[in-house]
Design a protein around this motif. Sequence first.
Motif, PDB file in Angstrom:
ATOM      1  N   LEU A 163       0.739  -1.191  -0.063  1.00  0.00           N
ATOM      2  CA  LEU A 163      -0.005   0.025  -0.097  1.00  0.00           C
ATOM      3  C   LEU A 163       0.756   1.250   0.067  1.00  0.00           C
ATOM      4  CD1 LEU A 163      -2.641   1.408   0.156  1.00  0.00           C
ATOM      5  CD2 LEU A 163      -2.824   1.216   2.625  1.00  0.00           C
ATOM      6  N   MET A 164       1.918   1.138   1.105  1.00  0.00           N
ATOM      7  CA  MET A 164       2.729   2.431   0.906  1.00  0.00           C
ATOM      8  C   MET A 164       3.348   2.845  -0.421  1.00  0.00           C
ATOM      9  SD  MET A 164       2.280   3.642   3.854  1.00  0.00           S
ATOM     10  CE  MET A 164       0.630   3.347   3.771  1.00  0.00           C
ATOM     11  N   GLN A 165       3.713   1.763  -1.136  1.00  0.00           N
ATOM     12  CA  GLN A 165       4.494   1.706  -2.512  1.00  0.00           C
ATOM     13  C   GLN A 165       3.812   1.988  -3.559  1.00  0.00           C
ATOM     14  OE1 GLN A 165       6.601  -1.946  -2.463  1.00  0.00           O
ATOM     15  NE2 GLN A 165       8.231  -1.259  -1.207  1.00  0.00           N
ATOM     16  N   THR A 166       2.495   1.667  -3.752  1.00  0.00           N
ATOM     17  CA  THR A 166       1.809   1.510  -4.794  1.00  0.00           C
ATOM     18  C   THR A 166       0.414   2.421  -4.688  1.00  0.00           C
ATOM     19  OG1 THR A 166       0.282  -0.300  -4.327  1.00  0.00           O
ATOM     20  CG2 THR A 166       2.588  -0.619  -5.598  1.00  0.00           C
ATOM     21  N   GLY A 167      -0.173   2.499  -3.430  1.00  0.00           N
ATOM     22  CA  GLY A 167      -1.381   3.433  -3.146  1.00  0.00           C
ATOM     23  C   GLY A 167      -2.550   2.463  -3.222  1.00  0.00           C
ATOM     24  N   GLU A 168      -2.290   1.018  -3.627  1.00  0.00           N
ATOM     25  CA  GLU A 168      -3.366  -0.124  -3.855  1.00  0.00           C
ATOM     26  C   GLU A 168      -3.645  -0.760  -2.806  1.00  0.00           C
ATOM     27  OE1 GLU A 168      -2.039  -1.742  -7.439  1.00  0.00           O
ATOM     28  OE2 GLU A 168      -2.724  -0.007  -8.627  1.00  0.00           O
ATOM     29  N   ILE A 169      -4.844  -1.267  -2.430  1.00  0.00           N
ATOM     30  CA  ILE A 169      -4.949  -2.224  -1.346  1.00  0.00           C
ATOM     31  C   ILE A 169      -4.986  -3.652  -2.081  1.00  0.00           C
ATOM     32  CG2 ILE A 169      -6.919  -3.230   0.136  1.00  0.00           C
ATOM     33  CD1 ILE A 169      -5.795  -0.488   0.887  1.00  0.00           C
ATOM     34  N   GLU A 170      -4.234  -4.554  -1.447  1.00  0.00           N
ATOM     35  CA  GLU A 170      -4.175  -5.884  -1.915  1.00  0.00           C
ATOM     36  C   GLU A 170      -3.980  -7.046  -0.772  1.00  0.00           C
ATOM     37  OE1 GLU A 170      -4.705  -9.113  -2.944  1.00  0.00           O
ATOM     38  OE2 GLU A 170      -4.308  -7.868  -4.894  1.00  0.00           O
ATOM     39  N   ALA A 171      -5.211  -7.529  -0.306  1.00  0.00           N
ATOM     40  CA  ALA A 171      -5.104  -8.090   1.070  1.00  0.00           C
ATOM     41  C   ALA A 171      -4.834  -9.716   0.861  1.00  0.00           C
ATOM     42  CB  ALA A 171      -6.526  -8.073   1.505  1.00  0.00           C
ATOM     43  N   ASN A 172      -4.738 -10.412  -0.492  1.00  0.00           N
ATOM     44  CA  ASN A 172      -4.444 -11.733  -0.849  1.00  0.00           C
ATOM     45  C   ASN A 172      -3.037 -11.974  -0.553  1.00  0.00           C
ATOM     46  OD1 ASN A 172      -3.879 -14.171  -2.445  1.00  0.00           O
ATOM     47  ND2 ASN A 172      -6.176 -14.160  -2.351  1.00  0.00           N
ATOM     48  N   LEU A 173      -2.684 -12.735   0.096  1.00  0.00           N
ATOM     49  CA  LEU A 173      -1.244 -13.086   0.522  1.00  0.00           C
ATOM     50  C   LEU A 173      -0.349 -13.876  -0.514  1.00  0.00           C
ATOM     51  CD1 LEU A 173       1.145 -12.980   2.534  1.00  0.00           C
ATOM     52  CD2 LEU A 173       0.261 -14.894   3.594  1.00  0.00           C
ATOM     53  N   LEU A 174      -1.331 -14.654  -1.236  1.00  0.00           N
ATOM     54  CA  LEU A 174      -0.765 -15.477  -2.520  1.00  0.00           C
ATOM     55  C   LEU A 174      -0.480 -14.398  -3.523  1.00  0.00           C
ATOM     56  CD1 LEU A 174      -3.234 -18.374  -2.707  1.00  0.00           C
ATOM     57  CD2 LEU A 174      -0.756 -18.605  -2.280  1.00  0.00           C
ATOM     58  N   LYS A 175      -1.251 -13.423  -3.946  1.00  0.00           N
ATOM     59  CA  LYS A 175      -1.205 -12.413  -4.859  1.00  0.00           C
ATOM     60  C   LYS A 175       0.073 -11.518  -4.288  1.00  0.00           C
ATOM     61  CE  LYS A 175      -5.620 -12.452  -6.734  1.00  0.00           C
ATOM     62  NZ  LYS A 175      -6.860 -11.533  -7.270  1.00  0.00           N
ATOM     63  N   LEU A 176       0.152 -11.006  -3.283  1.00  0.00           N
ATOM     64  CA  LEU A 176       1.151 -10.305  -2.660  1.00  0.00           C
ATOM     65  C   LEU A 176       2.759 -11.067  -2.873  1.00  0.00           C
ATOM     66  CD1 LEU A 176      -0.467  -9.129   0.669  1.00  0.00           C
ATOM     67  CD2 LEU A 176       0.367  -7.602  -1.171  1.00  0.00           C
ATOM     68  N   ASN A 177       2.561 -12.252  -2.540  1.00  0.00           N
ATOM     69  CA  ASN A 177       3.974 -12.862  -2.499  1.00  0.00           C
ATOM     70  C   ASN A 177       4.387 -13.292  -3.997  1.00  0.00           C
ATOM     71  OD1 ASN A 177       5.911 -13.966  -0.741  1.00  0.00           O
ATOM     72  ND2 ASN A 177       5.410 -15.954  -1.695  1.00  0.00           N
ATOM     73  N   GLU A 178       3.554 -12.899  -5.163  1.00  0.00           N
ATOM     74  CA  GLU A 178       3.992 -13.178  -6.248  1.00  0.00           C
ATOM     75  C   GLU A 178       5.209 -11.994  -6.487  1.00  0.00           C
ATOM     76  OE1 GLU A 178       0.671 -12.624  -8.886  1.00  0.00           O
ATOM     77  OE2 GLU A 178      -0.130 -14.567  -8.393  1.00  0.00           O
ATOM     78  N   SER A 179       5.212 -10.847  -5.923  1.00  0.00           N
ATOM     79  CA  SER A 179       6.093  -9.772  -5.859  1.00  0.00           C
ATOM     80  C   SER A 179       7.048 -10.020  -4.910  1.00  0.00           C
ATOM     81  CB  SER A 179       5.224  -8.308  -5.726  1.00  0.00           C
ATOM     82  OG  SER A 179       4.326  -8.040  -6.583  1.00  0.00           O
TER      83      SER A 179
END
Length: 251
Positions: A163-179
């Motif tokens: 969120l701090m880096q992109t301004g976007e809300i992403e709550a799914n840990l699997l999707k987050l861990n793709e990055s």
Amino acid sequence: MSKEEKLKKIVASQPYPLLFATISGAHLYGFSSPDSDYDLRGAHILTLPEVLRLDPGRETIEISEVRDDIELDLVTHDIKKFFSLMLKKNGYVLEQLYSPLIIHTTPEYEELKAIAKGCITRHHNHHYLGFARTQWHLFEKESPRRVKPLLYVYRVLLTGIHLMQTGEIEANLLKLNESFQLPYIPDLIERKIAGYEQSILADVNLEFYQGEYNRLYQELLAASESSWLPIAPSAKNALNDLLVRLRMANR
């Protein structure tokens, strides 16, 4: 009847019109267990007379029960309370608002999601830092230790950094861990998904997990300090206008 149809039926039975209803909790975060309950979250619209009278209507509705073979945890707030929470550094309501697991929608819900971008500030880091500390202390003091609070620790820290880096809300840990590509996340998620809500980490390496917690905590602090996000929300007037329109339409 499918689970989605059952959830839609439950939502349709609520006492007030809903602006939206989405699924939050473990299903949203990407690590629901076979026995995970369904966390329904949303915003309802009190009628104008109920808002104006001395004894106002139900600002918050909470239901915890088993209905149609679904273990349910439902919480909705009246739109005034929900909009007020959006103007604070409250990550929960933004995650609920932007959840892709939508059970009920309206045109005004889509409008609200656009307005909500003006509610996101760098001070949302406090929400994620505080939640991470709480979950880490819970995990640390438990005996035996469970997978769930450890997953919550990493989920909220990665959501906050993103969120701090992109301004976007992403709550799914699997999707987050793709990055983020943390090699231990898939194993922890698999243990949770294959087991139950109270699944135990029998072979926990506390020193390793604590090191990762400390590293990501500091990374979130650094990301918030260098973030391009504003200090204060700018959406109050737009939220006020939407509130009045919704209220007047529900007289």
